[in-house]
Design an enzyme around this catalytic site. Structure first.
Site, mmCIF file in Angstrom:
data_model
loop_
_atom_site.group_PDB
_atom_site.id
_atom_site.type_symbol
_atom_site.label_atom_id
_atom_site.label_comp_id
_atom_site.label_asym_id
_atom_site.label_seq_id
_atom_site.Cartn_x
_atom_site.Cartn_y
_atom_site.Cartn_z
ATOM 1 N N LYS A 114 23.319 37.916 35.387
ATOM 2 C CA LYS A 114 22.788 39.154 35.975
ATOM 3 C C LYS A 114 21.779 39.816 35.045
ATOM 4 O O LYS A 114 20.830 40.447 35.518
ATOM 5 C CB LYS A 114 23.923 40.131 36.300
ATOM 6 N N LYS A 200 26.690 29.099 44.734
ATOM 7 C CA LYS A 200 27.739 29.809 45.477
ATOM 8 C C LYS A 200 27.127 30.820 46.460
ATOM 9 O O LYS A 200 26.027 31.338 46.214
ATOM 10 C CB LYS A 200 28.753 30.463 44.540
ATOM 11 N N LYS A 203 26.167 37.784 47.520
ATOM 12 C CA LYS A 203 25.539 38.968 48.123
ATOM 13 C C LYS A 203 24.115 39.131 47.620
ATOM 14 O O LYS A 203 23.296 39.777 48.267
ATOM 15 C CB LYS A 203 26.307 40.228 47.725
HETATM 16 P P1 AMP Z 1 32.176 40.578 44.616
HETATM 17 O O1 AMP Z 1 31.378 40.320 45.844
HETATM 18 O O2 AMP Z 1 31.462 40.062 43.397
HETATM 19 O O3 AMP Z 1 32.692 41.960 44.490
HETATM 20 O O4 AMP Z 1 33.442 39.627 44.734
HETATM 21 C C1 AMP Z 1 34.645 39.994 45.370
HETATM 22 C C2 AMP Z 1 35.630 38.849 45.431
HETATM 23 O O5 AMP Z 1 35.088 37.765 46.209
HETATM 24 C C3 AMP Z 1 35.984 38.238 44.068
HETATM 25 O O6 AMP Z 1 37.369 37.906 44.053
HETATM 26 C C4 AMP Z 1 35.145 37.007 44.007
HETATM 27 O O7 AMP Z 1 35.707 36.014 43.176
HETATM 28 C C5 AMP Z 1 35.126 36.557 45.462
HETATM 29 N N1 AMP Z 1 33.925 35.771 45.787
HETATM 30 C C6 AMP Z 1 32.641 36.206 45.743
HETATM 31 N N2 AMP Z 1 31.788 35.210 46.101
HETATM 32 C C7 AMP Z 1 32.563 34.132 46.398
HETATM 33 C C8 AMP Z 1 32.287 32.793 46.860
HETATM 34 N N3 AMP Z 1 31.044 32.371 47.103
HETATM 35 N N4 AMP Z 1 33.328 31.959 47.066
HETATM 36 C C9 AMP Z 1 34.601 32.383 46.842
HETATM 37 N N5 AMP Z 1 34.934 33.623 46.405
HETATM 38 C C10 AMP Z 1 33.937 34.489 46.189
#
Ligand code: AMP
Ligand code: TRP
Length: 337
Positions: A114, A200, A203
């Site tokens: 990031k 992966k 967002k």
């Molecule tokens: P965040 O969007 O970074 O707040 O992530 C929230 C949750 O979603 C966390 O537990 C991440 O590990 C999970 N997560 C985010 N992106 C992925 C993805 N592409 N595959 C699986 N888990 C994800």
């Protein structure tokens, strides 16, 4: 309740939740919630570690809380709250900052990735992000933290902080902070981008076509799956390292249909993409429909959502305050008179 193990997890209110967030995290929270005493927060303090828009922060935060409920978080077993409503998160972060070596934070993969995107403007908050996350977990003395694979390193850092804190400030055999375990399920822990099966789903990917959001319309889902990257091979198989997109799309189909891996492997072994894509489209739309309906119902009743979050804050704050008192006492602080 007292004998149950505790779970804590959270998602940032930055943009829409996508299938990676759902399959990697929230769906697992829903599945395991009956065995634990659960705390799920919307981590809005983490959301400002990259530039953010104040005009939409509060609305997005409420939206994520509503999605937790819409995905099936059950208030009989779980508490939902907003991180910034419980000031102890910031206070514990400061205390933990002062025992965390700088180089531990500089080694974090997510920070490095990031930080590159922020260039010269990278804020101290981005570096400190994992300490705030450790505070989230440790305030609730959580036993288990269900997350996607990308958070594994942050959980390891949290464990290092616990060991360091207890070693420096707790009596032997009387730890002040509990050592949490990550809960990372194999299937769905890493949902990949629709436009590149080696990256992966995220967002922050500039292409909307790379992800399916939980609130996408049937038309958007249809368009995204129609355009998603595939390969020219006929017959679809899991686990072929040469075919990352194929593995990802089959995994999505498996998780969203509720079928087993063996069932999906048998069903799809002779299929071409022309037959598989409509099947995946239909399955995705059907899986998301009940979540979307419930979400809109909840968002239409703001009073209800506010009452859930008010109750959540009270419960969370009770526990968080107790831990904070113990931590401060261990570090040698006097208590306010
Ligand atoms: P965040 O969007 O970074 O707040 O992530 C929230 C949750 O979603 C966390 O537990 C991440 O590990 C999970 N997560 C985010 N992106 C992925 C993805 N592409 N595959 C699986 N888990 C994800
Ligand atoms: N860092 C996590 C993510 O981006 C979100 C998060 C913040 C979190 N605090 C947490 C997850 C505490 C689990 C527990 O996915």
């Amino acid at each position: 309740m007292g004998t149950q193990q505790r779970v804590l997890s959270g998602v940032q209110p930055t943009g829409n939740l996508h299938l990676g967030n759902y399959l990697g995290a929230i769906r697992n929270w829903v599945e395991i919630q009956h065995q634990y005493d659960n705390y799920f927060c919307v981590v809005d303090l983490h959301a400002i570690t990259v530039p953010h828009n104040p005009a939409i922060l509060a609305g997005d935060t409420y939206g994520i809380a509503a999605l937790y409920l819409a995905c099936g978080i059950d208030l009989q077993h779980s508490t939902i709250f907003i991180q910034s409503h419980v000031p102890a998160h910031c206070e514990l972060t400061w205390l933990l900052n002062c025992i965390t070596p700088l180089n531990w934070l500089e080694d974090m993969i997510q920070f490095k990735e990031k930080a590159v995107k922020q260039g010269e403007n990278v804020g101290v908050g981005l570096l400190d992000y994992p300490v705030l996350m450790a505070a989230d977990i440790l305030l609730y003395q959580a036993d288990k933290v269900p997350v996607g694979e990308d958070q594994k390193q942050h959980l390891e850092l949290t464990r290092d902080i616990v060991n360091r804190f207890n070693h420096q400030f707790a009596k032997q055999d009387e730890p002040v902070l509990k050592l949490p375990d990550p809960l990372i399920r194999k299937e769905g822990a890493r949902v990949m981008s629709l436009t590149d099966g080696t990256k992966k789903m995220s967002k922050s990917d500039p292409s909307e076509l790379s992800r399916i959001n939980l609130l996408d319309s049937a038309d958007e889902i249809t368009k995204k799956i129609k355009r998603c990257k595939t390969d020219p091979v006929r017959g679809l198989t899991f686990d072929d390292a040469e075919r990352p997109e194929c593995n990802n799309l089959l995994t999505l189909y498996m998780l969203l249909s509720g079928k087993t891996k063996a069932e999906v492997a048998a069903e799809c072994e002779d299929m071409g993409w022309g037959q598989f894509k409509p099947l995946l489209t239909e399955t995705t739309i059907a899986a998301l429909k009940p979540i979307q309906e419930k979400y809109h119902q909840i968002m239409a009743d703001k009073g209800y959502l506010e009452s859930v979050l008010r109750d959540g804050r009270e419960k969370a704050e009770d526990i968080a305050k107790q831990t904070l008192i113990q931590v401060k006492a261990a570090m040698g602080y006097s208590m306010p008179l």
